[in-house]
Design a protein around this motif. Sequence first.
Motif, PDB file in Angstrom:
ATOM      1  N   PHE A 121       0.872  -1.244   0.085  1.00  0.00           N
ATOM      2  CA  PHE A 121       0.134  -0.026  -0.088  1.00  0.00           C
ATOM      3  C   PHE A 121       0.758   1.523   0.073  1.00  0.00           C
ATOM      4  O   PHE A 121       0.681   2.066  -0.874  1.00  0.00           O
ATOM      5  CB  PHE A 121      -0.910  -0.033   1.236  1.00  0.00           C
ATOM      6  CG  PHE A 121      -1.789   1.208   1.324  1.00  0.00           C
ATOM      7  CD1 PHE A 121      -3.017   1.420   0.651  1.00  0.00           C
ATOM      8  CD2 PHE A 121      -1.309   2.241   2.218  1.00  0.00           C
ATOM      9  CE1 PHE A 121      -3.737   2.488   0.683  1.00  0.00           C
ATOM     10  CE2 PHE A 121      -2.337   3.420   2.456  1.00  0.00           C
ATOM     11  CZ  PHE A 121      -3.377   3.564   1.363  1.00  0.00           C
ATOM     12  N   VAL A 122       2.066   1.242   0.883  1.00  0.00           N
ATOM     13  CA  VAL A 122       2.809   2.481   0.889  1.00  0.00           C
ATOM     14  C   VAL A 122       3.447   2.737  -0.414  1.00  0.00           C
ATOM     15  O   VAL A 122       3.599   3.953  -0.614  1.00  0.00           O
ATOM     16  CB  VAL A 122       3.784   2.270   2.056  1.00  0.00           C
ATOM     17  CG1 VAL A 122       4.752   3.390   2.325  1.00  0.00           C
ATOM     18  CG2 VAL A 122       3.044   2.455   3.611  1.00  0.00           C
ATOM     19  N   ILE A 123       4.397   1.660  -0.976  1.00  0.00           N
ATOM     20  CA  ILE A 123       4.827   1.678  -2.005  1.00  0.00           C
ATOM     21  C   ILE A 123       3.919   2.435  -3.105  1.00  0.00           C
ATOM     22  O   ILE A 123       4.338   3.040  -4.230  1.00  0.00           O
ATOM     23  CB  ILE A 123       5.688   0.272  -2.598  1.00  0.00           C
ATOM     24  CG1 ILE A 123       6.657   0.219  -1.468  1.00  0.00           C
ATOM     25  CG2 ILE A 123       6.184   0.452  -3.844  1.00  0.00           C
ATOM     26  CD1 ILE A 123       7.094  -1.322  -1.584  1.00  0.00           C
ATOM     27  N   PRO A 169       4.660   8.638  -4.166  1.00  0.00           N
ATOM     28  CA  PRO A 169       5.385   9.069  -5.631  1.00  0.00           C
ATOM     29  C   PRO A 169       6.729   8.705  -5.858  1.00  0.00           C
ATOM     30  O   PRO A 169       7.190   8.332  -6.878  1.00  0.00           O
ATOM     31  CB  PRO A 169       5.085  10.500  -5.834  1.00  0.00           C
ATOM     32  CG  PRO A 169       4.061  10.900  -4.822  1.00  0.00           C
ATOM     33  CD  PRO A 169       4.107   9.806  -3.720  1.00  0.00           C
ATOM     34  N   SER A 170       7.537   8.903  -4.796  1.00  0.00           N
ATOM     35  CA  SER A 170       9.067   8.486  -4.738  1.00  0.00           C
ATOM     36  C   SER A 170       9.253   7.069  -5.028  1.00  0.00           C
ATOM     37  O   SER A 170      10.517   6.699  -5.207  1.00  0.00           O
ATOM     38  CB  SER A 170       9.548   8.951  -3.243  1.00  0.00           C
ATOM     39  OG  SER A 170       8.923   8.231  -2.431  1.00  0.00           O
ATOM     40  N   TYR A 209       8.565  -0.489  -8.060  1.00  0.00           N
ATOM     41  CA  TYR A 209       7.644  -1.443  -8.758  1.00  0.00           C
ATOM     42  C   TYR A 209       8.100  -2.818  -8.183  1.00  0.00           C
ATOM     43  O   TYR A 209       7.263  -3.976  -8.138  1.00  0.00           O
ATOM     44  CB  TYR A 209       7.629  -1.277 -10.184  1.00  0.00           C
ATOM     45  CG  TYR A 209       7.157   0.030 -10.698  1.00  0.00           C
ATOM     46  CD1 TYR A 209       6.162   0.636 -10.217  1.00  0.00           C
ATOM     47  CD2 TYR A 209       7.689   0.725 -11.711  1.00  0.00           C
ATOM     48  CE1 TYR A 209       5.551   1.654 -10.538  1.00  0.00           C
ATOM     49  CE2 TYR A 209       7.032   1.704 -12.232  1.00  0.00           C
ATOM     50  CZ  TYR A 209       6.115   2.416 -11.608  1.00  0.00           C
ATOM     51  OH  TYR A 209       5.623   3.742 -12.131  1.00  0.00           O
ATOM     52  N   LEU A 210       9.350  -3.104  -8.458  1.00  0.00           N
ATOM     53  CA  LEU A 210       9.854  -4.568  -8.118  1.00  0.00           C
ATOM     54  C   LEU A 210       9.868  -4.840  -6.485  1.00  0.00           C
ATOM     55  O   LEU A 210       9.096  -5.959  -6.235  1.00  0.00           O
ATOM     56  CB  LEU A 210      11.336  -4.639  -8.490  1.00  0.00           C
ATOM     57  CG  LEU A 210      11.643  -4.886  -9.992  1.00  0.00           C
ATOM     58  CD1 LEU A 210      13.172  -4.710 -10.183  1.00  0.00           C
ATOM     59  CD2 LEU A 210      11.202  -5.993 -10.556  1.00  0.00           C
TER      60      LEU A 210
END
Length: 270
Positions: free
Chosen positions: A32-34, A38-39, A46-47
Amino acid sequence: MLRMLLNDIQLTGLVLFPVAFLGTFFNWTAVFVIYKLPSFRHAFGYLSSSQAFADAIHSTVFMLYFCPMVITGSEFLTEYSEHCGFILLFSYELSVQTHLIISMNRFFAAWAPYKYKIMFSDRNTKIIIFLIFILTLGFSLTFYEVFCSLEYSQKTGFFFFTDTPLCNAIGWYADFCKYLTIIIIIVILDISTIWKVRSINKKVRTSVDLQTTHRMSAKEINFLKQTIFQGFIFAPELVSYFILPAHLSNKWAIFFSTSFAWVTVHALDG
């Protein structure tokens, strides 16, 4: 008191539940956080999200299916446990394969920075993630649904592969040997990356202020800790799961070296 109400096998389910819960919480939080920040909208983000997703699936299935099956002794859940085993093996495979790509991502960022942006562009990274998912799904379906299955035994309280020469070979070569080889590659790539980053930093330290130098050194140390820890938790888990049980007789010792280790490695990864 619990021993009077539950047998040892049911108690293992109670021991596993909080670990699986923490793994579920940490990994879904990471996803969720990733996704929100935006950073993290780049190849490494993505990985990392993809790996956290695989770990989250693994922990969630253990929490919502395996633990209730063990605690309640449900005949219905046990009957379909091979599908639970398939999902667990698929998510484990996906996690390890994505871990390898993350190490390759770090390696090329350090050793081939000019080609890195092309190799790991947003588009290419999403294609890589998609291909890993499809290939892992195809591999898992072939080996763990068609040729063999991972089923739960109410007698022992553990998962086991179908006892045939083919399945024994798949369990040893397609699981243990393959994963151990991948982990060794990951460690080699990460050590090479660390060495390259440190050598680059030595060259630029003469042109940066002392505060920046300390900040870069701190990042190196954190990266080194992460690299060592990630490699450490996967390698002993493999040895613990495939090697130790053959030399153990105590049921709790076997439990902690197999099911507990398998759940814990994904919780710690989260």
